[in-house]
Design a protein around this motif. Sequence first.
Motif, PDB file in Angstrom:
ATOM      1  N   SER A 179     -11.530  76.131 -48.418  1.00 53.47           N
ATOM      2  CA  SER A 179     -12.216  74.856 -48.617  1.00 53.47           C
ATOM      3  C   SER A 179     -11.377  74.011 -49.566  1.00 53.47           C
ATOM      4  CB  SER A 179     -13.628  75.058 -49.185  1.00 53.47           C
ATOM      5  OG  SER A 179     -13.579  75.694 -50.453  1.00 53.47           O
ATOM      6  N   ALA A 180     -11.485  72.701 -49.432  1.00 52.02           N
ATOM      7  CA  ALA A 180     -10.700  71.804 -50.276  1.00 52.02           C
ATOM      8  C   ALA A 180     -11.409  70.467 -50.405  1.00 52.02           C
ATOM      9  CB  ALA A 180      -9.291  71.604 -49.698  1.00 52.02           C
ATOM     10  N   SER A 181     -11.220  69.847 -51.556  1.00 48.30           N
ATOM     11  CA  SER A 181     -11.748  68.519 -51.836  1.00 48.30           C
ATOM     12  C   SER A 181     -10.649  67.744 -52.548  1.00 48.30           C
ATOM     13  CB  SER A 181     -12.998  68.618 -52.718  1.00 48.30           C
ATOM     14  OG  SER A 181     -13.482  67.339 -53.075  1.00 48.30           O
ATOM     15  N   GLN A 182     -10.185  66.639 -51.951  1.00 47.91           N
ATOM     16  CA  GLN A 182      -9.032  65.956 -52.512  1.00 47.91           C
ATOM     17  C   GLN A 182      -9.088  64.450 -52.254  1.00 47.91           C
ATOM     18  OE1 GLN A 182      -6.511  68.147 -49.373  1.00 47.91           O
ATOM     19  NE2 GLN A 182      -5.238  66.369 -49.848  1.00 47.91           N
ATOM     20  N   LYS A 183      -8.518  63.729 -53.200  1.00 50.07           N
ATOM     21  CA  LYS A 183      -8.372  62.286 -53.047  1.00 50.07           C
ATOM     22  C   LYS A 183      -7.325  61.999 -51.977  1.00 50.07           C
ATOM     23  CE  LYS A 183      -7.082  58.121 -55.665  1.00 50.07           C
ATOM     24  NZ  LYS A 183      -6.652  57.607 -56.995  1.00 50.07           N
ATOM     25  N   GLN A 184      -7.589  61.033 -51.124  1.00 57.71           N
ATOM     26  CA  GLN A 184      -6.629  60.675 -50.089  1.00 57.71           C
ATOM     27  C   GLN A 184      -5.457  59.913 -50.697  1.00 57.71           C
ATOM     28  OE1 GLN A 184      -8.941  58.642 -47.059  1.00 57.71           O
ATOM     29  NE2 GLN A 184      -9.821  60.563 -46.309  1.00 57.71           N
ATOM     30  N   LYS A 185      -4.268  60.132 -50.149  1.00 61.34           N
ATOM     31  CA  LYS A 185      -3.052  59.569 -50.733  1.00 61.34           C
ATOM     32  C   LYS A 185      -2.735  58.172 -50.230  1.00 61.34           C
ATOM     33  CE  LYS A 185      -0.979  64.114 -51.497  1.00 61.34           C
ATOM     34  NZ  LYS A 185       0.177  65.012 -51.217  1.00 61.34           N
ATOM     35  N   VAL A 186      -3.383  57.751 -49.159  1.00 60.25           N
ATOM     36  CA  VAL A 186      -3.140  56.408 -48.611  1.00 60.25           C
ATOM     37  C   VAL A 186      -4.470  55.692 -48.448  1.00 60.25           C
ATOM     38  CG1 VAL A 186      -1.020  57.070 -47.423  1.00 60.25           C
ATOM     39  CG2 VAL A 186      -3.201  57.303 -46.253  1.00 60.25           C
ATOM     40  N   TRP A 211     -15.079  72.318 -40.658  1.00 57.84           N
ATOM     41  CA  TRP A 211     -15.843  71.092 -40.846  1.00 57.84           C
ATOM     42  C   TRP A 211     -14.995  70.173 -41.709  1.00 57.84           C
ATOM     43  CZ3 TRP A 211     -17.832  75.789 -40.076  1.00 57.84           C
ATOM     44  CH2 TRP A 211     -18.923  75.916 -39.196  1.00 57.84           C
ATOM     45  N   VAL A 212     -14.717  68.978 -41.211  1.00 60.93           N
ATOM     46  CA  VAL A 212     -13.848  68.033 -41.909  1.00 60.93           C
ATOM     47  C   VAL A 212     -14.585  66.707 -42.054  1.00 60.93           C
ATOM     48  CG1 VAL A 212     -11.666  66.774 -41.833  1.00 60.93           C
ATOM     49  CG2 VAL A 212     -11.758  69.143 -41.035  1.00 60.93           C
ATOM     50  N   ASP A 213     -14.582  66.171 -43.271  1.00 59.92           N
ATOM     51  CA  ASP A 213     -15.326  64.943 -43.537  1.00 59.92           C
ATOM     52  C   ASP A 213     -14.569  64.095 -44.552  1.00 59.92           C
ATOM     53  OD1 ASP A 213     -17.455  63.203 -43.184  1.00 59.92           O
ATOM     54  OD2 ASP A 213     -18.675  64.095 -44.764  1.00 59.92           O
ATOM     55  N   SER A 214     -14.994  62.849 -44.696  1.00 58.45           N
ATOM     56  CA  SER A 214     -14.390  61.966 -45.697  1.00 58.45           C
ATOM     57  C   SER A 214     -15.426  60.985 -46.216  1.00 58.45           C
ATOM     58  CB  SER A 214     -13.205  61.199 -45.102  1.00 58.45           C
ATOM     59  OG  SER A 214     -13.667  60.142 -44.268  1.00 58.45           O
ATOM     60  N   SER A 215     -15.142  60.456 -47.393  1.00 64.25           N
ATOM     61  CA  SER A 215     -15.889  59.320 -47.941  1.00 64.25           C
ATOM     62  C   SER A 215     -14.916  58.155 -48.073  1.00 64.25           C
ATOM     63  CB  SER A 215     -16.501  59.664 -49.303  1.00 64.25           C
ATOM     64  OG  SER A 215     -17.590  60.542 -49.157  1.00 64.25           O
ATOM     65  N   PHE A 216     -15.282  57.017 -47.520  1.00 59.36           N
ATOM     66  CA  PHE A 216     -14.397  55.863 -47.440  1.00 59.36           C
ATOM     67  C   PHE A 216     -14.510  55.000 -48.690  1.00 59.36           C
ATOM     68  CE2 PHE A 216     -14.309  51.313 -45.893  1.00 59.36           C
ATOM     69  CZ  PHE A 216     -12.921  51.204 -45.897  1.00 59.36           C
ATOM     70  N   ASN A 217     -13.347  54.653 -49.266  1.00 54.71           N
ATOM     71  CA  ASN A 217     -13.273  53.640 -50.327  1.00 54.71           C
ATOM     72  C   ASN A 217     -14.155  54.014 -51.534  1.00 54.71           C
ATOM     73  OD1 ASN A 217     -12.592  51.264 -51.626  1.00 54.71           O
ATOM     74  ND2 ASN A 217     -14.059  50.006 -50.485  1.00 54.71           N
ATOM     75  N   VAL A 218     -13.971  55.199 -52.065  1.00 49.32           N
ATOM     76  CA  VAL A 218     -14.827  55.664 -53.169  1.00 49.32           C
ATOM     77  C   VAL A 218     -14.101  55.741 -54.511  1.00 49.32           C
ATOM     78  CG1 VAL A 218     -16.423  56.935 -51.695  1.00 49.32           C
ATOM     79  CG2 VAL A 218     -14.357  58.077 -52.543  1.00 49.32           C
ATOM     80  N   HIS A 219     -12.770  55.622 -54.512  1.00 47.23           N
ATOM     81  CA  HIS A 219     -12.020  55.702 -55.762  1.00 47.23           C
ATOM     82  C   HIS A 219     -11.692  54.301 -56.284  1.00 47.23           C
ATOM     83  CE1 HIS A 219     -11.498  60.052 -55.922  1.00 47.23           C
ATOM     84  NE2 HIS A 219     -11.307  60.032 -54.610  1.00 47.23           N
ATOM     85  N   TRP A 220     -11.274  54.233 -57.539  1.00 52.08           N
ATOM     86  CA  TRP A 220     -11.043  52.943 -58.198  1.00 52.08           C
ATOM     87  C   TRP A 220      -9.984  52.100 -57.486  1.00 52.08           C
ATOM     88  CZ3 TRP A 220      -6.249  51.540 -59.967  1.00 52.08           C
ATOM     89  CH2 TRP A 220      -5.280  52.553 -60.072  1.00 52.08           C
ATOM     90  N   ASP A 221      -9.039  52.771 -56.823  1.00 52.13           N
ATOM     91  CA  ASP A 221      -7.985  52.065 -56.096  1.00 52.13           C
ATOM     92  C   ASP A 221      -8.296  51.927 -54.613  1.00 52.13           C
ATOM     93  OD1 ASP A 221      -7.796  54.724 -55.529  1.00 52.13           O
ATOM     94  OD2 ASP A 221      -5.674  54.940 -56.017  1.00 52.13           O
ATOM     95  N   SER A 222      -9.568  52.080 -54.260  1.00 54.73           N
ATOM     96  CA  SER A 222     -10.065  51.904 -52.888  1.00 54.73           C
ATOM     97  C   SER A 222      -9.623  53.006 -51.931  1.00 54.73           C
ATOM     98  CB  SER A 222      -9.664  50.535 -52.311  1.00 54.73           C
ATOM     99  OG  SER A 222     -10.254  49.495 -53.066  1.00 54.73           O
ATOM    100  N   LYS A 223      -9.065  54.080 -52.446  1.00 51.39           N
ATOM    101  CA  LYS A 223      -8.731  55.204 -51.576  1.00 51.39           C
ATOM    102  C   LYS A 223      -9.976  56.040 -51.300  1.00 51.39           C
ATOM    103  CE  LYS A 223      -3.810  55.865 -52.607  1.00 51.39           C
ATOM    104  NZ  LYS A 223      -3.532  54.840 -53.613  1.00 51.39           N
ATOM    105  N   GLY A 224      -9.937  56.799 -50.220  1.00 54.94           N
ATOM    106  CA  GLY A 224     -11.057  57.639 -49.838  1.00 54.94           C
ATOM    107  C   GLY A 224     -10.904  59.057 -50.373  1.00 54.94           C
TER     108      GLY A 224
END
Length: 201
Positions: A48-55, A20-33
């Motif tokens: 399982s993993a939870s990580q800030k997107q790099k781009v 199961w793969v999911d994301s939250s869009f534009n949730v960090h201070w620099d607009s990363k997901g």
Amino acid sequence: NTKDMFLTVEASDLKQFKWWVDSSFNVHWDSKGHSGRSGTLGKGAIISASQKQKVNAGSSTESELIAGSDALSDVVWSRYFLIEQGYSMELSILHQNNESTIKLLNNGRRSSKRTKHVNNRFFAFHGKVKEGEIEVDYCPTAAMWADGLTKPLQGKMFEDFRNHLMNPGDSTDEGVCCENPNTRSDERRECMDDKQPSGRG
């Protein structure tokens, strides 16, 4: 509260990993997901993993594509690892709740002009789909078990996510009623009521 609960891993099928793969869009201070992924062979998350997107993503669809790209190494590695242990593995199933993302991952090309600037490295996923190693299937948001790895959940949604990820069984307050991660909260309460003694001896 999960600190006193156990992670219980059960393998119902040693031939197929399910993700199961999911994301939250534009949730960090620099607009990363933020990306989340969960993989299992039956019950309980083996990986399982939870990580800030790099781009930065330009839309929720792109954010989901990044999450798929983030998960690709785990999806491929887990399958190859079991093959090397002598198991005959079927293709891995990846559950996704964004239909536009599913089209992009399956087609490996633009399904919309709005995504033309997505970097081609994300379509490495399509290569694995084309080779028959991964199948991307739709699942509703209510059954997206990586949702809690991308955002805070509360109440029933958190309980359902926790039970799927940890498969805690008797270590939960609900006892054996939580052994099935798909059991709704109200059903678990009814189960507990049924198990209470009818009177005192």
